[in-house]
Each structure stands twice: as C-alpha cells, then as structure tokens.
Design an enzyme around this catalytic site. Sequence first.
Site, PDB file in Angstrom:
ATOM      1  N   SER A 168       0.882  -1.167   0.000  1.00 32.22           N
ATOM      2  CA  SER A 168       0.000   0.000   0.000  1.00 32.22           C
ATOM      3  C   SER A 168       0.916   1.211   0.000  1.00 32.22           C
ATOM      4  O   SER A 168       2.129   1.054  -0.062  1.00 32.22           O
ATOM      5  CB  SER A 168      -0.935  -0.015   1.218  1.00 32.22           C
ATOM      6  OG  SER A 168      -0.165  -0.030   2.394  1.00 32.22           O
ATOM      7  N   HIS A 169       0.356   2.430   0.086  1.00 33.82           N
ATOM      8  CA  HIS A 169       1.190   3.631  -0.082  1.00 33.82           C
ATOM      9  C   HIS A 169       2.385   3.627   0.879  1.00 33.82           C
ATOM     10  O   HIS A 169       2.201   3.750   2.091  1.00 33.82           O
ATOM     11  CB  HIS A 169       0.317   4.873   0.119  1.00 33.82           C
ATOM     12  CG  HIS A 169       1.056   6.152  -0.121  1.00 33.82           C
ATOM     13  ND1 HIS A 169       1.869   6.342  -1.217  1.00 33.82           N
ATOM     14  CD2 HIS A 169       1.133   7.292   0.595  1.00 33.82           C
ATOM     15  CE1 HIS A 169       2.408   7.551  -1.160  1.00 33.82           C
ATOM     16  NE2 HIS A 169       1.975   8.135  -0.072  1.00 33.82           N
ATOM     17  N   ARG A 170       3.593   3.466   0.326  1.00 31.89           N
ATOM     18  CA  ARG A 170       4.855   3.439   1.088  1.00 31.89           C
ATOM     19  C   ARG A 170       4.869   2.424   2.222  1.00 31.89           C
ATOM     20  O   ARG A 170       5.531   2.615   3.234  1.00 31.89           O
ATOM     21  CB  ARG A 170       5.179   4.827   1.660  1.00 31.89           C
ATOM     22  CG  ARG A 170       5.504   5.874   0.637  1.00 31.89           C
ATOM     23  CD  ARG A 170       6.964   5.792   0.208  1.00 31.89           C
ATOM     24  NE  ARG A 170       7.260   6.662  -0.900  1.00 31.89           N
ATOM     25  CZ  ARG A 170       7.772   7.881  -0.774  1.00 31.89           C
ATOM     26  NH1 ARG A 170       8.077   8.344   0.404  1.00 31.89           N
ATOM     27  NH2 ARG A 170       8.013   8.605  -1.835  1.00 31.89           N
ATOM     28  N   LYS A 171       4.127   1.310   2.057  1.00 30.68           N
ATOM     29  CA  LYS A 171       4.053   0.299   3.105  1.00 30.68           C
ATOM     30  C   LYS A 171       3.913  -1.084   2.501  1.00 30.68           C
ATOM     31  O   LYS A 171       3.401  -1.238   1.385  1.00 30.68           O
ATOM     32  CB  LYS A 171       2.792   0.527   3.954  1.00 30.68           C
ATOM     33  CG  LYS A 171       3.018   1.352   5.182  1.00 30.68           C
ATOM     34  CD  LYS A 171       1.844   1.144   6.096  1.00 30.68           C
ATOM     35  CE  LYS A 171       1.523   2.414   6.863  1.00 30.68           C
ATOM     36  NZ  LYS A 171       0.142   2.604   7.093  1.00 30.68           N
TER      37      LYS A 171
END
Length: 292
Positions: A168-171
């Site tokens: 997911s966003h930066r994860k």
Amino acid sequence: MSFPADLDHLVRTDEPLAPLVWLGIGGPARYFAEPVDRVELARIYEAAHSAGLAVRVLGGGSNVLVREAGFDGLVISLSAAATSELSIDENRLTAGAGAKLSHAVIKSVGAGLGGLEHLVGIPGTVGGAVMGNASNGGRDIGSVVDTITVVESDGCTRTLSQQEAGFSHRKTSLLGLGVLETTFVLEARDVSALTKRMQKLWISRNSSRPSEQRRIAMPFVDPDGMPAKDLLQSCGLAGVREGDVSLDAAHPHYLIAHDGATSDQCLRLIERVREQVTLQTGIDLQLNLQIW
Ligand SMILES: Cc1cc2nc3c(=O)[nH]c(=O)nc-3n(C[C@H](O)[C@H](O)[C@H](O)COP(=O)(O)OP(=O)(O)OC[C@H]3O[C@@H](n4cnc5c(N)ncnc54)[C@H](O)[C@@H]3O)c2cc1C
C-alpha cells in the site's frame, strides 16, 4: 551471546553504523554480519532467532536513522555478490535484495523493459525499495512485483505473491521478514523511447533535490492528495532547524544533517514538525524514515 563456531568469523561486534547510513550519524550495531550466500544467511537468522536477538537488514542506508545508543541486536548486510545479482528472462527481471535499485532500473531500461524507470534516482537497494514500497510520481515498485522470496526469523525461506506482500502507499506487510530476491513483471517497450523517458525523469528529480548535500533523508510520507513538500511549505516549516539538523529551505521534504548533527536532534526536529503540521492542518504526517 556466542554464534556457532563456524559463523564466528562472519559476525563483528560493536560495528559503527554511521558510515553505512546516508545521515552519517548514530551508534553501533551490537552484532553485524555480511553473509556471502543464502545458506550463511539462513544459518545466521536461525542462530539469532534461537538467542532471541532482534534482527534488521540494512540496504543502502538511505532510509534509516540510527539512535545514539545504536542497535542492540544483529544487523545483516546483503551486499555480497550472491545476494545482489540481477538477471532477465524474457519480460521478467529478478533482483537480489542487495542489488542497487539504480542498477535494476538501468538494466531493465537497457533491455527494453518498462515499469521501473520512474524509480530512477531513488537511492538504495532493491530490497529496501520493496520493503518500503518505494514510489515516485504516484507509481510504486509494488505494482510491478510478481514474487518475493523472503527469509523468516527462524531462517526458513518462502516465496510470496504480490498480493501476499500487502503493498500500500509506502508500506508493505513484510515487516519482520528479510527480502532476499524479487521478480518483477515488466512490459516490452522501445529502448530509445524508454531511455529518453528515464533521462527526463532523472533530470527532473535532480532539480528537485538539495544540491551538494550528501547527508540527507526524506523523512515523511506524502499525505493523501498533497506532496509533503507543499504541506511543509504551507505550514511555514521550510528551513526549520533544531541544533545542527534542518529541513531544506527550498525542498523542505528533505532533512539535512549538518556537521555536528545528532540523532536526538533529528528526532526532536521530526517531532516538532509533526506537531506543527497537526496543529495547523489536523494532518497526522506519517514517517517514512525507519528509526533504529
Ligand atoms: C535523496 C533521497 C531521495 C529519496 N527519494 C525517494 C523517493 O522518491 N521515493 C521513495 O519511496 N523513497 C525515497 N527515498 C527514501 C529511500 O531512498 C527509499 O525508501 C529506499 O527504497 C530505501 O532503500 P535502502 O536500500 O537505502 O533501505 P535502507 O535505508 O537500508 O532500509 C530501509 C528499511 O528497509 C529495511 N530493509 C532494507 N533492505 C531490506 C531487506 N533486504 N529485507 C528486509 N528489510 C530491508 C531496513 O531494515 C529498514 O527498515 C529517498 C531518500 C533519499 C535520501
């Protein structure tokens, strides 16, 4: 603790981490190892696991802030040749975790394979980029991942699909695992068009980065719908300073460690900035930088 006798030569104690991270500050690792291949890596993980020792993998060190006290556990570097290989088979690129992301980008572009070129200029390794789902211009590395081979805390390896990695966003949901190897599925494209696109992206990245600053980090994740740079600027935080650490005046999404900077100063500045942003906008600015 003591490692098995045949691993002893691999493990160093009180290894300084400051020279291995971009910010150039912080204390030592209690133990540090650079395994030459997967077999050694698995055995080191297993030994650390049996001893209850915390383990971290260090990539290029561009996204890590080491505390003054250092890291009380085992730090593993995957920079050996066997864990940094790159190979191409038709439209797939397979990269060892220790391979530099820039090498993976250049190799794929040179082979006429598109999908990684937007990541040009992001420092660090493929392992680090996959772990944190590195992104640029709204496109993340996870979108072109096919499979990831990881090592678990007990030294066993397994292969995960893109979905299982939970990008997911930066994860990702890879926390606690060591990324060993990643296979990317890319798209066949015209080499010269792809090369031109990569060069253009490279020039635009370089113009939006503090020049002549070597000890820098990009500490924050862009919040939904707004680049961290614009948010920090609108909150009047460009150039804000704590001791010998500051946010860059022109590009405030970069944190700079000047001569004399300490990890405590970095942590204080980050906290101050987050507090100010919450106070002024209600936004809870998330950290991209990993604190060890
Ligand atoms: C100048 C600059 C520009 C940047 N621009 C961008 C950008 O545009 N987009 C972006 O997303 N990020 C950016 N970053 C942040 C950073 O470069 C990326 O997050 C990068 O992918 C980190 O890779 P690394 O190998 O240096 O990881 P490291 O800093 O070594 O490690 C980061 C984290 O990943 C873990 N890790 C590393 N390798 C492995 C592995 N093999 N297995 C398990 N865990 C691992 C570490 O334990 C640590 O928690 C920038 C940083 C700087 C300094």
